[in-house]
Design an enzyme around this catalytic site. Sequence first.
Site, PDB file in Angstrom:
ATOM      1  CG  ASN A 391      17.541 -10.938 -46.552  1.00 27.73           C
ATOM      2  OD1 ASN A 391      18.013 -11.182 -47.277  1.00 27.73           O
ATOM      3  ND2 ASN A 391      16.267 -10.982 -45.726  1.00 27.73           N
ATOM      4  CG  ASP A 392      19.719  -7.128 -48.593  1.00 32.40           C
ATOM      5  OD1 ASP A 392      19.886  -5.659 -48.649  1.00 32.40           O
ATOM      6  OD2 ASP A 392      19.044  -7.816 -49.211  1.00 32.40           O
ATOM      7  CB  ILE A 393      25.858  -8.775 -46.140  1.00 31.70           C
ATOM      8  CG1 ILE A 393      25.051  -9.886 -44.683  1.00 31.70           C
ATOM      9  CG2 ILE A 393      25.545  -7.091 -45.894  1.00 31.70           C
ATOM     10  CD1 ILE A 393      26.546  -9.512 -43.243  1.00 31.70           C
ATOM     11  CB  ALA A 432      17.992  -5.511 -51.263  1.00 28.83           C
TER      12      ALA A 432
END
Lengths: 464, 512
Positions: A391-393, A432
């Site tokens: 997700n965040d990456i 995050a």
Amino acid sequence: MISGQIQTAAYLFASILFILSLGGLSSQESAKKGVIYGIIGMAIAILSTVLGEGVHGHIYIVVAIAVASVIGILVARRVEMTSMPQLVAILHSFVGLAAVLVGFGSYLDPHTQELSETNRNIHLVEVFIGVFIGAITFTGSIIAWGKLEGKIRSKPLLYPGRHIINLGLVAVCIVMAVMFVQAAGIAGMPYLYIMTAIACFIGIMLVMAIGGADMPVVVSMLNSYSGWAAAAAGFMLGNDLLIVTGALVGSSGAILSIIMCDAMNRSFWSVIFGGFGDSPSASAKEVTGHVTSTDHEEVAEMLKNANSVVIVPGYGMAVAKAQYPIFEMVENLRNKGKEVRFGIHPVAGRLPGHMNVLLAEANVPYDIVLEMDEINDDLPDTDVVLVIGANDIVNPGAQDDESSPIYGMPVLEVWNSEDVVVMKRSMATGYAGVQNPLFFKDNTSMLYGDAKDSVLKINTFLNS
Amino acid sequence: MKVGIPKEIKAGERRVAATPKTVKRLLKQGFDVIVESNAGEKANITDDDFKTAGADIAANAGEVYQISDIILKVQAVDESEIAMMKSGQVVLSYLFPAQNMDLLEKLAAKGINAVAMDAIPRISRAQKMDVLSSMANIAGYRSVIEAANYFGRFLNGQITAAGKVEPAKVLVIGAGVAGLAAIGTAKSLGAIVRAFDTRSEVEEQIQSMGAQFLTVEIEEDGSTSSGYSKVMSKEFIEAEMKLFKEQAEEIDIIITTAQIPGRDAPKLILDYHVAAMKPGSVIVDLAASSGGNCVLTKNDEVITTDNGVVIVGKLDQLPSQASQLYGNNLCHLLDDMGKAENFQIDMNDDVVKRAMVTHDGKINWPPEPLPVSPQKPKVDPVELEVTKAEDEAATKRKQSRRTTIVLALIAIFMFLLAKVAPPEFMGHFTVFVLAVFVGWQVIWNVSHSLHTPLMAVTNAISGIIIIGGLLQTQNDWSNPMTIIAFVAILVASINIVGGFLVTHRMLKMFRK
């Protein structure tokens, strides 16, 4: 009995072998030899110590090593690759524990009392420092294990004034140090105990204050500490091999920590002392818009029509144990003549390099597993990107939303490719805690469901 | 809910509002589909093709109109078709509401909810439903094919044994969807392509397709917030005409695509332009149906002027291709409106409130203007470079300052240490510092993919602390030192054995 000279030579040779062992890890081909060097070096070190003068209680030594070997073999054979972070954490705690014990042992050692004034002072300071670092490493690593295993909540434990309290505790330790050194004989034991207790507490609080998302940094940091603890023990014992090895391990951990912090675009200090981000309630820009969803048959069609495919796995893939069906998909597509590669973000997974091991375990050839920096340039020429459990990456907010807590973090620019398919269990946010604008882009479609199930279903359609 | 596709009755219309593929999509969306018999005949789709895809076949148009909730058509329904419709039905088709107010009145009077597919706003979210774009793409492609058909030479240049062949020079006027498609097709056939547009923002797009962007000296940007072009000033138009006259003398093929929504197409190619062209040149006028960009264009006809210039005013529709894309656009809109299960007319939705021109007996035209997706403010690239260079210089200065301070502190620390520490300590300290440097260099070379095995190996070798335990073990169990040392040896050995074994296990897994 071998002489001190021969022992020193043996230690030097072992140091060389350890350095070569680590150097061997520069490539897959030389890595296996590197392990052999390490084993030989360790064997030489242990043998030359045991066969030296001044060593007693050989029977206890043999028993301890034998029992430990059995435990070590069992653990190494059985551990799942997804649990590697936990194993690494436990092994760190052992080094910390050993450093503490060796420190106490050194203090109790009659030889210590025979040293001259200056030498004794220095020695006691070394003991103190060794036990201090060792204790922090010991308890810190246990908490890290707990967080990784899910037994301790991943949210950071922050309370106001914690910096002052920690500083105060360190100050108390310094006072203890002074009193410890001044005490005669082994009268300083109480001070040592108190300091050990305080250091254990500091270790616990240090790691409790760090969020689950930062685990790769924490584990690397503890790796580093375990090295410094060993080095401190080396000073304490006047043993250069311990010092050299400790320094090697310490640098290794430090470098990994730096790499992890760079990959998250956060400073090391803010991770260690700040929990996650400077303002825990920071929120990114509201994301509105349409999210297109797709189904397995459509995704299989997309893949059939694509010439180049990139797969971006996150830890979610490992949790779902989807790497095996993914390998089948990769083989299938490659047999159809398509170019398939993996793009790995440095902080994907819970350990540096974790995703690489998980993919290797599933037989994915390592030459198609690329780092983020290597694959980002090729994404605009890629037809389909599959984002699995990440997700965040892959969040574009890291590049253009200044209010986002992950702003500035290097990410995989998957949206530059022709089509993106995101496999997720739901629209829930990642570590995050921010929504991901990637999901709302026109060329992105979401495939909901368990990653392993989804990949298995896509495989059936690919075969039809 | 039932979706019905009748046969197109307008003369010359060969497209149909569905294909077997789109029928399958509609079925997947939960609709029942009924198609009039022979509806797809002119697009080479048989009734059997539709039946195999899962549609029912109606004997005549009346049956389709009677049982359907939603009607899909290409051309707008005319009076005879409206007579067969009932109140509450939804119909999706081309409508050109601006030019057909009386038709809108008839539709509203009967309570029919009509969607004008040509009124769908040009926003990025609606691109998948945009029939103007999908059809313009086909027209742009086809225009070049037809031009090449009427043109007497190759489009591409060649050097042959029999002599050199010059490539054709193609001028595309208007770089919208059709223009860009024409540019692409002409380029791929090997022609030299030039393009003109009043909107300065398309310069980049034109150049990215390999065509030369033609411009006039006048600084005037023809773009409006809706993405279409506006009527230009007199000076601009004069300069434009002069440019075209110059070009006309050289150019072999002109493809014009300039249209302004709701008005007649602008007259860009006047008689003296055509007179200046070489015999054998071709003009394909894609704006023929709204008056044509060339004054001599005859809609739906191909004519040859006295000086041998062919002016093409009609284009093959590519009915199979067009029906497929048009059908897809319709499916996307129906998908957006909730598919069969949740179908609803949401007049707050940006797309529906502009395209649904009659609703609940009322006429919903003209709509409020809608801007195209907001553009990022343009930053002067030169300025950007300068600020970047300044930032980099500042960071470098900060870094070198930091390094100097750190080195100074280290020097002071060393000095103080030398004062208090015994010589033996300095010896060990030297080893320590050198080892840190060695470690630093060696570890940076470790391949990123091997970082986990690296951690495992360092776990193993940090078990070297076993030496401490080995040296401290005493001969009897009652001595606390022995117990302490025993535990230390135990845990350190677990590290050693476990660490090396697990590293080996991981390394074995890596294969090429």
